[in-house]
Enzyme design. Sequence first.
Site, PDB file in Angstrom:
ATOM      1  CE1 TYR A  66      -1.324   0.922  -3.337  1.00 19.51           C
ATOM      2  CE2 TYR A  66      -0.034   1.690  -1.470  1.00 19.51           C
ATOM      3  CZ  TYR A  66      -0.384   0.689  -2.347  1.00 19.51           C
ATOM      4  OH  TYR A  66       0.195  -0.555  -2.226  1.00 19.51           O
ATOM      5  CB  SER A 107      -3.150  -8.179   1.983  1.00 18.40           C
ATOM      6  OG  SER A 107      -3.592  -7.143   1.137  1.00 18.40           O
ATOM      7  N   PRO A 108      -1.271  -8.485   5.228  1.00 18.83           N
ATOM      8  CG  PRO A 108      -0.081  -7.439   6.952  1.00 18.83           C
ATOM      9  CD  PRO A 108      -0.676  -7.178   5.594  1.00 18.83           C
ATOM     10  CB  THR A 118      -9.620  -8.317  12.352  1.00 21.72           C
ATOM     11  OG1 THR A 118     -10.849  -8.342  11.609  1.00 21.72           O
ATOM     12  CG2 THR A 118      -8.563  -7.560  11.556  1.00 21.72           C
ATOM     13  CD  GLN A 120      -7.777  -6.726   0.496  1.00 22.83           C
ATOM     14  OE1 GLN A 120      -8.975  -6.578   0.316  1.00 22.83           O
ATOM     15  NE2 GLN A 120      -6.921  -6.824  -0.496  1.00 22.83           N
ATOM     16  CE  LYS A 170     -12.354  -5.003  10.541  1.00 22.52           C
ATOM     17  NZ  LYS A 170     -11.889  -3.606  10.669  1.00 22.52           N
TER      18      LYS A 170
END
Length: 322
Positions: free
Chosen positions: A61, A214-215, A222, A218, A224
């Site tokens: 990461y 990735s619950p 949401t 990603q 959005k």
Amino acid sequence: MEFQKLGATSITVSPLGMGTWQWGDTMIWQYGGNYGPQDVRAAFDISLAAGINFFDSAEIYGRGDSERILGQFVAQMGPPLAAQAPAPLVIATKFAPLPTRLTVGSLHRALDASLKRLGMSHVDLYQIHFPYSLIPIKSLMNGLADAVAEGKVRAVGVSNYSAEQMQRAYDVLARRGVPLASNQVEYSLLKRTPQVNGVLDTCRKLNVTLIAYSPIAQGLLTGKYTLNSPVPGVRRFMGKFHQGNLAKIQPLIGLLREIGQAHTGKTPAQVALNWLMAQPGVIPIPGAKNGRQAAENAGALGWSLSLDECATLDKAAERWKR
């Protein structure tokens, strides 16, 4: 908030963790662009204040920057923040079995490098990041067991392992007297693979915690992202974010909003996380780039969906797949 054991180990973790892929990653998440060190520090502090004690990183990461950032935050906690923690912090990271790594010695060298970046003498959970390796599972698991014996690792896990690979890893470790603590796989309302490929059932049979990465898909869950507000950056080229998918997902987002309203105005993301937390042995680890996202994640704690609401979401997600 009810804490739980990580698999068959003595390690106690919050029912919701924090993934730190975004911390330091400039390629996928554009760290250093519209968010930076102060933002992710706020995400850490707010998560800690909410009772979250489980933080997951990986050596790849941000090319190690995620581990460096997380290690700095832990070192800088100080008495005020430490006093807020309801349980000791649990820090997890991962070994990447890259094609250039041919022997188990590379695991030990990578572990030492991770510990140096984290600034720690040991890590609570050390995981094999993916199963595609030139190093056999038996050798990897024996290498992890050796790291436990050396005191550099408290518990061991795997990531993206199939049910059969997980069973093999479990058997090797069992012969060394080390439990397989976890299998970290992608799992969300929109990614139900662990329910049908045997991974979730095998985790429960073996008392292995399923860590769900990735619950919120990603960010898809949401609400959005829409046809008028597409995902930014390189993620827009991922298949899950194409316009047809964004259109098809809107009824499910609407249902998440409706259920959230019945729980004092919870957001779609909070409902999606709570759906995962309602499942025994599953710990979701959403990421957060800033304090606002961390606070929204933490809003999934302290309340529960009903069985009927979970069943309704199950059916709606199945319709989305079709």
